[in-house]
Each structure stands twice: as C-alpha cells, then as structure tokens.
Design a protein around this motif. Sequence first.
Motif: not given
Length: 162
Positions: A16, A20, A126
């Motif tokens: 993820n 992003d 993240y």
Amino acid sequence: MTDIAVCPGSYDPVTNGHLDIIRRTASLYDEVVVGVVNHPVRKGKTLFSAEERVAFIEEAVRDIDGVRVEAFRTLVVEFAEHLGAKVIVKGLRAISDFEYELEMNQLNRQQAPQIESMYLMASPKYSFLSSSGVKELAIFGGEIDNLVPPRVAKRLQEELKR
Ligand code: ADP
C-alpha cells in the motif's frame, strides 16, 4: 505534449506504500508508467515472477486514471528514455532510502542528465512499510491485510506461511 513519469521498483510484492506513491504521482502527471525491474540486482532472486508482480499492480491500479504497468530489464534511465518520460519518481522513507537514492541519483545523472528524478516523502502511515517487512510478517503468520492489496495478501500466505 503529455508528461510521462516513471515509478520504478522491484515491487516484490507491491504494498500500500508503493500504491500511495503511484496514486500521488498520477495526480501530478498525465501518464504514469510503473516500471517493474525484471531482475533486481540489489535484491537477488524475487519471491514472485515479473509477470505476477506486474499483475498484482495492474489489479491494484485499475481505478487510477492514466497508470500502466510494464516490466523492464534495462537501466532505469534507458527505460524512461524509451518511453519518452521526463521524470523518474520515487518514494523516500527513512534515512536508509535517502543514502541509496542519492547514490543512484548521481549515477543516473551521469548516464542521462536530461532525465530528472523526483522524490515524494512517504506518507507517515506507510513510512515503515516495505516489501521485505511484509514478507517477514507473512512467514510468521502476521496480520498483513491492511498493508497490501487483498490478492497479494492471499498469495503471500500461500507462498510463505510456515
Ligand atoms: P522496497 O524497498 O519496498 O523493496 P522497491 O524496490 O520496490 O521497494 O521500491 C520502489 C520505490 O518505492 C522506491 O522508490 C522505494 O523507496 C519506494 N517505496 C517502497 N515502499 C514505500 C513506502 N512504504 N512508502 C513510500 N515509498 C515506498
């Protein structure tokens, strides 16, 4: 003229955090080509084949306009030139990414000074997410559903769960 950006990486597998960066790059450029390094030198043998790494990303970016995915086996700058891209966009997490990226930047600049590299800071959410970390979690049966797309989580569990 359309502005094309390349987001290169080994994506073994896509997380993820990568998505992003891809999504944010897509909001800045007309077209984004996600370049999947076929045989990464730095990381040795990959867990997933190039075909599967490409397929994971294709599925995950279906809802983002102007993004396509291609595997490549040349220098990143050659790949960018071949696509007619002006810019290489990469994500930066911690200090360790910075050192490596600075070195790669100098080398790429020598090879092709006309191609610029740009860096997006990882979203705080993240900042500590990496493909290798996710693989390690998967080996020990850790919770990875919130870190990678659903199909990637399933395949990681199949490949790695002990
Ligand atoms: P990794 O280091 O996870 O194996 P790659 O070699 O596939 O990743 O890296 C592709 C690009 O994505 C690199 O520019 C890397 O810094 C960036 N990246 C990887 N994980 C993240 C994240 N969680 N947030 C932002 N950028 C990331």
